[in-house]
Design a protein around this motif. Structure first.
Motif, PDB file in Angstrom:
ATOM      1  N   VAL A  30      47.465  53.271  30.854  1.00  0.00           N
ATOM      2  CA  VAL A  30      47.091  51.853  30.784  1.00  0.00           C
ATOM      3  C   VAL A  30      47.873  51.040  31.805  1.00  0.00           C
ATOM      4  O   VAL A  30      47.306  50.185  32.509  1.00  0.00           O
ATOM      5  N   LEU A  31      49.181  51.288  31.912  1.00  0.00           N
ATOM      6  CA  LEU A  31      50.008  50.543  32.858  1.00  0.00           C
ATOM      7  C   LEU A  31      49.575  50.797  34.298  1.00  0.00           C
ATOM      8  O   LEU A  31      49.547  49.878  35.122  1.00  0.00           O
ATOM      9  N   PHE A  32      49.226  52.061  34.615  1.00  0.00           N
ATOM     10  CA  PHE A  32      48.803  52.373  35.983  1.00  0.00           C
ATOM     11  C   PHE A  32      47.527  51.606  36.339  1.00  0.00           C
ATOM     12  O   PHE A  32      47.474  50.861  37.321  1.00  0.00           O
ATOM     13  N   THR A  33      46.500  51.810  35.547  1.00  0.00           N
ATOM     14  CA  THR A  33      45.179  51.266  35.874  1.00  0.00           C
ATOM     15  C   THR A  33      45.127  49.751  35.679  1.00  0.00           C
ATOM     16  O   THR A  33      44.272  49.079  36.268  1.00  0.00           O
ATOM     17  N   ALA A  34      46.056  49.206  34.873  1.00  0.00           N
ATOM     18  CA  ALA A  34      46.092  47.752  34.698  1.00  0.00           C
ATOM     19  C   ALA A  34      46.320  47.036  36.019  1.00  0.00           C
ATOM     20  O   ALA A  34      45.884  45.890  36.196  1.00  0.00           O
ATOM     21  N   ALA A  35      46.994  47.696  36.965  1.00  0.00           N
ATOM     22  CA  ALA A  35      47.208  47.081  38.286  1.00  0.00           C
ATOM     23  C   ALA A  35      45.870  46.806  38.967  1.00  0.00           C
ATOM     24  O   ALA A  35      45.682  45.755  39.601  1.00  0.00           O
ATOM     25  N   ILE A  36      44.937  47.741  38.825  1.00  0.00           N
ATOM     26  CA  ILE A  36      43.591  47.537  39.386  1.00  0.00           C
ATOM     27  C   ILE A  36      42.882  46.432  38.619  1.00  0.00           C
ATOM     28  O   ILE A  36      42.194  45.589  39.208  1.00  0.00           O
ATOM     29  N   GLY A  37      43.047  46.414  37.298  1.00  0.00           N
ATOM     30  CA  GLY A  37      42.406  45.383  36.489  1.00  0.00           C
ATOM     31  C   GLY A  37      42.874  43.988  36.843  1.00  0.00           C
ATOM     32  O   GLY A  37      42.065  43.051  36.944  1.00  0.00           O
ATOM     33  N   VAL A  38      44.183  43.820  37.033  1.00  0.00           N
ATOM     34  CA  VAL A  38      44.716  42.506  37.407  1.00  0.00           C
ATOM     35  C   VAL A  38      44.173  42.078  38.762  1.00  0.00           C
ATOM     36  O   VAL A  38      43.754  40.925  38.959  1.00  0.00           O
ATOM     37  N   ALA A  39      44.164  43.007  39.717  1.00  0.00           N
ATOM     38  CA  ALA A  39      43.671  42.684  41.061  1.00  0.00           C
ATOM     39  C   ALA A  39      42.207  42.259  41.022  1.00  0.00           C
ATOM     40  O   ALA A  39      41.816  41.254  41.640  1.00  0.00           O
ATOM     41  N   LEU A  40      41.380  43.014  40.294  1.00  0.00           N
ATOM     42  CA  LEU A  40      39.960  42.665  40.216  1.00  0.00           C
ATOM     43  C   LEU A  40      39.747  41.390  39.399  1.00  0.00           C
ATOM     44  O   LEU A  40      38.806  40.630  39.650  1.00  0.00           O
ATOM     45  N   GLY A  41      40.633  41.151  38.410  1.00  0.00           N
ATOM     46  CA  GLY A  41      40.538  39.907  37.656  1.00  0.00           C
ATOM     47  C   GLY A  41      40.811  38.693  38.526  1.00  0.00           C
ATOM     48  O   GLY A  41      40.142  37.656  38.406  1.00  0.00           O
ATOM     49  N   LEU A  42      41.786  38.815  39.410  1.00  0.00           N
ATOM     50  CA  LEU A  42      42.043  37.726  40.364  1.00  0.00           C
ATOM     51  C   LEU A  42      40.879  37.553  41.320  1.00  0.00           C
ATOM     52  O   LEU A  42      40.507  36.427  41.687  1.00  0.00           O
ATOM     53  N   ALA A  43      40.267  38.672  41.719  1.00  0.00           N
ATOM     54  CA  ALA A  43      39.091  38.598  42.593  1.00  0.00           C
ATOM     55  C   ALA A  43      37.933  37.902  41.897  1.00  0.00           C
ATOM     56  O   ALA A  43      37.165  37.163  42.524  1.00  0.00           O
ATOM     57  N   ALA A  44      37.806  38.132  40.592  1.00  0.00           N
ATOM     58  CA  ALA A  44      36.719  37.506  39.836  1.00  0.00           C
ATOM     59  C   ALA A  44      36.852  35.989  39.814  1.00  0.00           C
ATOM     60  O   ALA A  44      35.857  35.276  39.665  1.00  0.00           O
ATOM     61  N   ARG A  45      38.068  35.492  39.963  1.00  0.00           N
ATOM     62  CA  ARG A  45      38.286  34.046  39.964  1.00  0.00           C
ATOM     63  C   ARG A  45      38.085  33.425  41.341  1.00  0.00           C
ATOM     64  O   ARG A  45      38.122  32.208  41.477  1.00  0.00           O
ATOM     65  N   SER A  46      37.896  34.259  42.335  1.00  0.00           N
ATOM     66  CA  SER A  46      37.698  33.737  43.684  1.00  0.00           C
ATOM     67  C   SER A  46      36.258  33.275  43.863  1.00  0.00           C
ATOM     68  O   SER A  46      35.324  33.861  43.323  1.00  0.00           O
ATOM     69  N   ARG A  47      36.084  32.211  44.650  1.00  0.00           N
ATOM     70  CA  ARG A  47      34.723  31.752  44.942  1.00  0.00           C
ATOM     71  C   ARG A  47      34.021  32.666  45.936  1.00  0.00           C
ATOM     72  O   ARG A  47      32.813  32.594  46.105  1.00  0.00           O
ATOM     73  N   TRP A  48      34.778  33.541  46.593  1.00  0.00           N
ATOM     74  CA  TRP A  48      34.192  34.531  47.501  1.00  0.00           C
ATOM     75  C   TRP A  48      33.845  35.775  46.687  1.00  0.00           C
ATOM     76  O   TRP A  48      34.714  36.461  46.173  1.00  0.00           O
ATOM     77  N   ARG A  49      32.575  36.062  46.548  1.00  0.00           N
ATOM     78  CA  ARG A  49      32.141  37.167  45.699  1.00  0.00           C
ATOM     79  C   ARG A  49      32.573  38.521  46.253  1.00  0.00           C
ATOM     80  O   ARG A  49      32.570  39.512  45.537  1.00  0.00           O
ATOM     81  N   GLY A  50      32.939  38.567  47.527  1.00  0.00           N
ATOM     82  CA  GLY A  50      33.380  39.825  48.100  1.00  0.00           C
ATOM     83  C   GLY A  50      34.883  40.021  48.045  1.00  0.00           C
ATOM     84  O   GLY A  50      35.422  40.924  48.697  1.00  0.00           O
ATOM     85  N   ALA A  51      35.579  39.196  47.247  1.00  0.00           N
ATOM     86  CA  ALA A  51      37.036  39.283  47.180  1.00  0.00           C
ATOM     87  C   ALA A  51      37.510  40.646  46.673  1.00  0.00           C
ATOM     88  O   ALA A  51      38.628  41.074  46.970  1.00  0.00           O
ATOM     89  N   TRP A  52      36.642  41.334  45.918  1.00  0.00           N
ATOM     90  CA  TRP A  52      37.028  42.655  45.400  1.00  0.00           C
ATOM     91  C   TRP A  52      37.281  43.653  46.533  1.00  0.00           C
ATOM     92  O   TRP A  52      38.014  44.633  46.341  1.00  0.00           O
ATOM     93  N   ILE A  53      36.682  43.418  47.693  1.00  0.00           N
ATOM     94  CA  ILE A  53      36.857  44.331  48.835  1.00  0.00           C
ATOM     95  C   ILE A  53      38.329  44.399  49.238  1.00  0.00           C
ATOM     96  O   ILE A  53      38.830  45.449  49.652  1.00  0.00           O
ATOM     97  N   VAL A  54      39.023  43.279  49.100  1.00  0.00           N
ATOM     98  CA  VAL A  54      40.452  43.238  49.400  1.00  0.00           C
ATOM     99  C   VAL A  54      41.269  43.592  48.161  1.00  0.00           C
ATOM    100  O   VAL A  54      42.257  44.335  48.232  1.00  0.00           O
ATOM    101  N   ALA A  55      40.861  43.070  47.008  1.00  0.00           N
ATOM    102  CA  ALA A  55      41.646  43.221  45.783  1.00  0.00           C
ATOM    103  C   ALA A  55      41.694  44.663  45.296  1.00  0.00           C
ATOM    104  O   ALA A  55      42.757  45.137  44.860  1.00  0.00           O
ATOM    105  N   PHE A  56      40.574  45.366  45.357  1.00  0.00           N
ATOM    106  CA  PHE A  56      40.542  46.724  44.808  1.00  0.00           C
ATOM    107  C   PHE A  56      41.544  47.650  45.516  1.00  0.00           C
ATOM    108  O   PHE A  56      42.317  48.344  44.836  1.00  0.00           O
TER     109      PHE A  56
END
Length: 413
Positions: free
Chosen positions: A236-262
């Protein structure tokens, strides 16, 4: 909902503009836990309510069935190594840490529970797709390393410290990414990202534990202490890092933010996973566990507490806007922004009998979804269906309020 730009949040429409009377509660005065009130007097809606879109569909059911089959294939593959008895015992014992992890995830997800379909998808993706892909690639890599080096220990260590983190975090992270792509309207931020990532990781850890427990029956207590007591939240701790990054991307107005966040989240997840596997293969595991893993776990818990507090602030601020417009009373706002008051309200509604209890739970869930939908609009991330969702939620809130307060009026409470 009125047009919202980034950083700007005008007041919502008043209930009268949707064809409803404001909830003044002057006709009947049953005593609810949050104060004296009575059912509102709704007028005929001026608009047609949109058809309810269920989270479950034929296509969704097929997806879950396929993932379930893949999970069975993963467990069957493991059973070839552990034997049937080992797989059965391993499965039973692996349920213990799984339940603990899922209860922890539920605690994190208290303000805005994610759709059951999405959570079940995440669990089965981790238990099925992630596990099967990892079993195949990790085994093939270990065999290739042994063929090239002739050293069993070196091959197993390299596979565990280098190959496994790369493969497993990629397989798990893709499941979280799929949920961001397909369920973006329910993916509001880092808390949602942690919930989805943790659920994927929980499914993966469950099946992996079947392997470790099933092939270690002779010294199962020691293995369980290591994996079920000391490190049930490791994946959970390992993969949570990906979850936090994608969660921040979800708050971005740029829908492609996941390309950087992931990739950023993936690198952190792989590094944490590699460090854990590497430390587990040394004689200094316990000191490293105490010095690094325990503080990391505490840090993640503190982060989740802070994120949940931020969610409460959003909930309070956005529902207050609807309160000023006439959709909620001050007492309701106090109830909706407190866990203890919510539980008290649910207990009170259950005493009314019938469907009042479920109406109260629906009232609370819909109000929470309404607040976070408005937050999306206020931050410039509103989708084309936001106005439709708002109307549907306001209609549901009004109907639920009528139901449980009407039942209170009948009982004279």
């Amino acid at each position: 909902m009125s047009s919202l730009g980034p950083g700007r949040s005008p007041e919502p429409y008043a209930p009268s503009q949707y064809g409803y009377a404001a909830p003044t509660y002057t006709e009947v005065r049953p005593t609810a836990p949050w104060g004296t009130s009575g059912p509102p007097v709704p007028a005929t809606p001026l608009w047609a309510a949109p058809r309810n879109r269920r989270s479950w569909s034929v296509g969704g059911a097929i997806v879950l069935v396929v993932l379930g089959i893949i999970t069975l294939v993963s467990v069957g593959t493991i059973a070839q190594t552990t034997g049937i008895d080992g797989a059965l015992v391993g499965s039973a014992v692996a349920l213990i840490p799984l339940v603990g992890v899922l209860l922890g995830i539920r605690w994190v997800d208290r303000w805005e529970p994610e759709p059951r379909f999405a959570l079940l998808f995440a669990l089965l993706w981790g238990a099925g797709v992630s596990t099967l892909v990892s079993l195949i690639i990790n085994t093939a890599a270990a065999m290739a390393l042994y063929a090239n080096t002739g050293d069993v220990t070196a091959a197993e260590t390299t596979a565990a410290v280098v190959v496994a983190p790369l493969v497993e975090e990629t397989a798990k992270g893709l499941g979280v990414l799929v949920l961001l792509w397909t369920r973006r309207r329910y993916f509001d931020g880092p808390v949602d990202g942690i919930v989805y990532a943790a659920t994927v990781a929980a499914g993966f850890a469950f099946v992996e534990n079947i392997l470790y427990f099933g092939r270690s029956l002779d010294f199962l207590p020691a293995v369980f202490a290591m994996r079920g007591v000391m490190s049930p939240f490791a994946h959970v701790l390992f993969t949570a890092a990906i979850g936090v990054a994608l969660g921040l991307a979800a708050r971005s107005r740029w829908r492609g933010a996941w390309i950087v966040a992931f990739p950023v989240g993936w690198v952190v997840a792989v590094a944490l996973h590699a460090w854990w596997n590497g430390s587990a293969s040394t004689e200094n595991f316990l000191p490293l566990y105490i010095v690094f893993q325990v503080p990391l776990f505490i840090g993640v818990v503190l982060l989740v507490l802070w994120l949940r507090r931020q969610e409460r602030k959003v909930l309070t601020a956005r529902l207050a806007e609807y309160g000023r417009a006439g959709w909620f009373t001050p007492g309701e706002l106090s109830m909706l922004t407190s866990f203890s008051a919510r539980r008290q309200a649910q207990s009170w509604a259950k005493t009314l009998g019938g469907t009042a209890g479920s109406a109260m739970r629906s009232f609370q869930r819909s109000a929470t979804r309404l607040a976070f939908a408005r937050q999306q609009a206020a931050s410039g991330r509103a989708g084309v269906r936001l106005a439709e969702d708002e109307r549907a939620l306001l209609q549901r809130i009004t109907a639920d309020r009528q139901e449980f307060l009407g039942a209170a009026a009948v009982r004279g409470r």
